[in-house]
Structure formats: C-alpha cells, structure tokens
Design a protein around this motif. Sequence first.
Motif, PDB file in Angstrom:
ATOM      1  N   MET A   1       1.987  -3.498  12.129  1.00  0.00           N
ATOM      2  CA  MET A   1       1.746  -2.589  11.040  1.00  0.00           C
ATOM      3  C   MET A   1       1.291  -3.308   9.948  1.00  0.00           C
ATOM      4  SD  MET A   1       3.676   0.814   9.767  1.00  0.00           S
ATOM      5  CE  MET A   1       3.028   1.811   8.516  1.00  0.00           C
ATOM      6  N   VAL A   2       0.074  -2.887   9.295  1.00  0.00           N
ATOM      7  CA  VAL A   2      -0.488  -3.325   8.240  1.00  0.00           C
ATOM      8  C   VAL A   2       0.039  -2.263   6.938  1.00  0.00           C
ATOM      9  CG1 VAL A   2      -2.652  -3.852   6.926  1.00  0.00           C
ATOM     10  CG2 VAL A   2      -2.148  -4.557   9.389  1.00  0.00           C
ATOM     11  N   SER A   3       0.161  -2.672   5.691  1.00  0.00           N
ATOM     12  CA  SER A   3       0.433  -1.901   4.741  1.00  0.00           C
ATOM     13  C   SER A   3      -0.219  -2.270   3.608  1.00  0.00           C
ATOM     14  CB  SER A   3       1.805  -2.039   4.260  1.00  0.00           C
ATOM     15  OG  SER A   3       2.917  -1.602   5.217  1.00  0.00           O
ATOM     16  N   VAL A   4      -1.321  -1.444   3.059  1.00  0.00           N
ATOM     17  CA  VAL A   4      -2.102  -1.712   1.803  1.00  0.00           C
ATOM     18  C   VAL A   4      -1.496  -1.093   0.675  1.00  0.00           C
ATOM     19  CG1 VAL A   4      -4.475  -1.591   1.044  1.00  0.00           C
ATOM     20  CG2 VAL A   4      -4.059  -1.744   3.672  1.00  0.00           C
ATOM     21  N   ILE A   5      -1.270  -1.863  -0.420  1.00  0.00           N
ATOM     22  CA  ILE A   5      -0.836  -1.446  -1.615  1.00  0.00           C
ATOM     23  C   ILE A   5      -2.100  -1.462  -2.541  1.00  0.00           C
ATOM     24  CG2 ILE A   5       1.061  -1.817  -3.346  1.00  0.00           C
ATOM     25  CD1 ILE A   5       2.075  -1.800  -0.429  1.00  0.00           C
ATOM     26  N   ILE A   6      -2.127  -0.276  -3.189  1.00  0.00           N
ATOM     27  CA  ILE A   6      -3.344  -0.110  -4.373  1.00  0.00           C
ATOM     28  C   ILE A   6      -2.701   0.380  -5.515  1.00  0.00           C
ATOM     29  CG2 ILE A   6      -5.633   0.663  -4.637  1.00  0.00           C
ATOM     30  CD1 ILE A   6      -5.682   1.181  -1.757  1.00  0.00           C
ATOM     31  N   PRO A   7      -2.539  -0.419  -6.624  1.00  0.00           N
ATOM     32  CA  PRO A   7      -2.203   0.189  -7.914  1.00  0.00           C
ATOM     33  C   PRO A   7      -3.333   0.840  -8.654  1.00  0.00           C
ATOM     34  CG  PRO A   7      -1.788  -2.160  -7.954  1.00  0.00           C
ATOM     35  CD  PRO A   7      -2.472  -1.813  -6.771  1.00  0.00           C
ATOM     36  N   VAL A   8      -3.104   2.047  -9.137  1.00  0.00           N
ATOM     37  CA  VAL A   8      -4.227   2.707  -9.696  1.00  0.00           C
ATOM     38  C   VAL A   8      -3.996   3.480 -11.282  1.00  0.00           C
ATOM     39  CG1 VAL A   8      -5.773   3.276  -7.958  1.00  0.00           C
ATOM     40  CG2 VAL A   8      -3.588   4.779  -8.166  1.00  0.00           C
ATOM     41  N   TYR A   9      -4.514   3.169 -12.050  1.00  0.00           N
ATOM     42  CA  TYR A   9      -4.085   3.483 -13.566  1.00  0.00           C
ATOM     43  C   TYR A   9      -5.611   4.147 -13.973  1.00  0.00           C
ATOM     44  CZ  TYR A   9      -3.133   3.563 -18.543  1.00  0.00           C
ATOM     45  OH  TYR A   9      -2.768   3.750 -19.829  1.00  0.00           O
ATOM     46  N   ASN A  10      -5.851   5.460 -14.095  1.00  0.00           N
ATOM     47  CA  ASN A  10      -6.991   6.358 -14.260  1.00  0.00           C
ATOM     48  C   ASN A  10      -8.264   5.690 -13.562  1.00  0.00           C
ATOM     49  OD1 ASN A  10      -5.160   7.364 -16.255  1.00  0.00           O
ATOM     50  ND2 ASN A  10      -6.092   6.399 -18.189  1.00  0.00           N
ATOM     51  N   GLU A  11      -7.997   6.255 -12.306  1.00  0.00           N
ATOM     52  CA  GLU A  11      -9.104   5.598 -11.471  1.00  0.00           C
ATOM     53  C   GLU A  11      -9.615   6.974 -10.856  1.00  0.00           C
ATOM     54  OE1 GLU A  11     -10.337   2.660 -11.666  1.00  0.00           O
ATOM     55  OE2 GLU A  11      -8.983   1.251 -12.142  1.00  0.00           O
ATOM     56  N   GLU A  12      -9.634   8.032 -11.333  1.00  0.00           N
ATOM     57  CA  GLU A  12      -9.938   9.343 -10.795  1.00  0.00           C
ATOM     58  C   GLU A  12     -11.242   9.173  -9.992  1.00  0.00           C
ATOM     59  OE1 GLU A  12     -10.222  12.328 -13.867  1.00  0.00           O
ATOM     60  OE2 GLU A  12     -11.542  11.218 -14.863  1.00  0.00           O
ATOM     61  N   PHE A  75       5.287  -3.158  -2.729  1.00  0.00           N
ATOM     62  CA  PHE A  75       5.617  -4.118  -1.925  1.00  0.00           C
ATOM     63  C   PHE A  75       7.147  -3.667  -1.265  1.00  0.00           C
ATOM     64  CE2 PHE A  75       3.264  -7.744  -4.181  1.00  0.00           C
ATOM     65  CZ  PHE A  75       2.042  -7.531  -3.442  1.00  0.00           C
ATOM     66  N   LYS A  76       7.849  -3.163  -2.096  1.00  0.00           N
ATOM     67  CA  LYS A  76       9.328  -2.865  -1.669  1.00  0.00           C
ATOM     68  C   LYS A  76       9.048  -1.599  -0.892  1.00  0.00           C
ATOM     69  CE  LYS A  76      11.821  -5.516  -5.132  1.00  0.00           C
ATOM     70  NZ  LYS A  76      11.778  -5.858  -6.478  1.00  0.00           N
ATOM     71  N   GLU A  77       8.177  -0.821  -0.872  1.00  0.00           N
ATOM     72  CA  GLU A  77       8.248   0.446  -0.071  1.00  0.00           C
ATOM     73  C   GLU A  77       7.334   0.003   1.341  1.00  0.00           C
ATOM     74  OE1 GLU A  77       9.421   3.240  -1.210  1.00  0.00           O
ATOM     75  OE2 GLU A  77       8.742   4.358   0.617  1.00  0.00           O
ATOM     76  N   ALA A  78       6.854  -1.047   1.217  1.00  0.00           N
ATOM     77  CA  ALA A  78       5.926  -1.194   2.590  1.00  0.00           C
ATOM     78  C   ALA A  78       6.726  -1.440   3.774  1.00  0.00           C
ATOM     79  CB  ALA A  78       4.900  -2.592   2.388  1.00  0.00           C
ATOM     80  N   LYS A  79       6.173  -0.630   4.645  1.00  0.00           N
ATOM     81  CA  LYS A  79       7.064  -0.734   6.033  1.00  0.00           C
ATOM     82  C   LYS A  79       6.421  -1.972   7.084  1.00  0.00           C
ATOM     83  CE  LYS A  79       9.330   3.230   5.893  1.00  0.00           C
ATOM     84  NZ  LYS A  79       8.941   3.697   4.538  1.00  0.00           N
ATOM     85  N   GLY A  80       5.298  -2.277   6.846  1.00  0.00           N
ATOM     86  CA  GLY A  80       4.320  -3.093   7.545  1.00  0.00           C
ATOM     87  C   GLY A  80       5.069  -4.595   7.521  1.00  0.00           C
TER      88      GLY A  80
END
Length: 307
Positions: A1-12, A75-80
């Motif tokens: 499984m692949v987990s994609v992590i994307i931080p967003v700060y005001n990217e509506e 990263f800590k939440e990623a299951k992949g």
Amino acid sequence: MVSVIIPVYNEEDNIGKLHQELVSVLRKIGHDFEVIFVNDGSTDSTLKELKKLPGAKIISFTRNFGQTSAFDAGFKEAKGDIVVSMDGDLQNDPKDIPELLKKLDEGYDVVCGWRHPRNDTAGKIFVSWGARILRRILLGDTLHDAGCSLRVYKKYCLEGLDLYSEMHRFIPSILAARGFSVTEIKTNHRPRSSGQTKYNWSRAIKGFTDMVVLWFWQRYRARPVHLFGAGGLFLFLLGFGIGIYFFVARIFFGVSLAGRIWPLASVFLMLSGIQLFVAGLLADIAIRNYYSVSKEKSYFIREIIEN
Ligand code: UDP
Ligand code: MG
C-alpha cells in the motif's frame, strides 16, 4: 500500500485539482493507496474543501505548527509500506510519482525529487544554491534539492524519526547518516498558480541553524568535548597570545595601552559568541530529551476525518 502525505496551509483553490490529478495517477500504479492531507491550521476554507474529497483522510491541527510537524503527523498516521510526501500547492506534479516508485523498486530506501528546472523566484533559487553548498560542507549531503517535498520512502526508514522545526528539509541527510540508501531523480516543478508561498527570508535563517545543529548532532553527539574542547583551547590560546603580546609591549617597551579597547573587545566578543553557541546546543540536547522522555508533542491534532 502507498500512503501519500500532503501538508496544506491555506491552499483552498489547489487541493481539489491536486486530489483529482493524484487519484488518477495512483489508480494506474496498481497498489492500494491512501491520501492523507494534514491541514496545518488553515484560516481559509481549506478544511471545508478537504471534507469534500472522496476517500481522503484529513489530519487537522489546532493551529499552524509548520510543514515539518505536518509531515511528522502524516508519517505517523500512514498505513502503507511506501510513503510519498509532496506539497499541496500543485507545484509538485503527481505524474512523477510512478517514476519515483520505479526508482525505489531498484532497491533504494528513499528517492527524492529534484525540481529541475525550478519554477520559483530568483531569490528562492539563490538561497537554495547557498544552502546546497553548506549542506555539502556540513552534512556531506550531495543531493541537489533539499527543498523538494516530493519524495518516496520505504516506511521503515521513518520509524523513530521525530521531526520538528524545519527538519523536513534534512530528512534525506538524516536517513543517509543512519545508513539508508538515498537517491534522487529530476522531477517536474510547476509555478505556483494559486495562493501564496508560506515562507519568507526567515526560513533561510531557521534552515541554517537547523543545519548547524544537525551537523553537530551527527558528528559530535557522542563526544562534544572534541568540538568544544578544541574550540575552547583555541580561543584560550588566542586570548593568551594577545595578552602576552600587550603585556610584553607594556612592560618592556613602554607602549601605552590606554585607549586600546580592541584586544579586550575581541576577546570579549569571541567568548560571548562561544557561550551563546554552547548554550544553544545544550538547549537543543535538552529539548530532544524533553520530547523523547515526556510524551508531549510539538503539535496538537484537533480531529482526524475519514471521508
Ligand atoms: N505548508 C504547511 N504549513 C506551513 C507552511 C507551508 O503545511 O506552515 C505547506 C503549504 O501549504 C504547501 C507546502 O507546505 O503545501 C509548501 O509550501 P510553499 O508552497 O509555501 O513553499 P514553497 O514552494 O514556496 O517553498
Ligand atoms: Mg510551493
């Protein structure tokens, strides 16, 4: 499984399109996947937009803690067993992910993107260039682009990696020092079409101090006395030499020292400089102990939502 992590700060205005592009790429790679957005305290309608994305997982911070903390939480939440990180502003191109994964399959632990050609302002490119030279000298890191968030990792590399401050730039350096194999490939970089960059000149200063701390940590954590002992001795001898020089000049040659502030000032400045530096490093050590011993985190999550 692949987990994609994307931080967003005001990217509506960016996340909808990004999610669409991303999902259409991920569907083709033939693995299960999850997309985790970390809402880093956005004050616009980013969270509302995120809740509309089918199948996305959202980690929502209580306030803005910075991109590094957002990566840490993701990263800590990623299951992949494979983790992909990228920016949420559409500057990274999801179409590069299959290439990165292919490279990872060759047996690497980490594959980093290298934004080439780079679509940013001349000022940013200049700072990155300076940072690259310093990284090479201090950390022995030969990668071209530490600022590119688009990277793929084997999940096991990220175990025991607690990130804070601006450290996400140095993840490849840290992992390489731990013995993991790190490589890079050129990736597409698009201009920012919507929203604003979240960084200014202070990033360069934070990045630099983080780099010095990391340099110290990697090289001297087991024997800080090698660094401070040598530095202390050098400064002591320098001060001693200057003292002897003026002592001899005063006693034997009758030179007047009245009004000569510079010998004193230079010694004073050097000593205060080293005091500050040592205090900073001790504080760094203390803070690491603090976070690892106490269970307290450097960021706080309000909710985790699975669409
Ligand atoms: N970002 C974040 N928290 C912050 C600053 C930035 O989550 O405090 C996110 C931002 O929304 C974007 C990514 O990190 O998805 C990169 O930020 P930006 O595009 O501003 O950086 P640049 O491309 O200008 O270096
Ligand atoms: Mg950007």
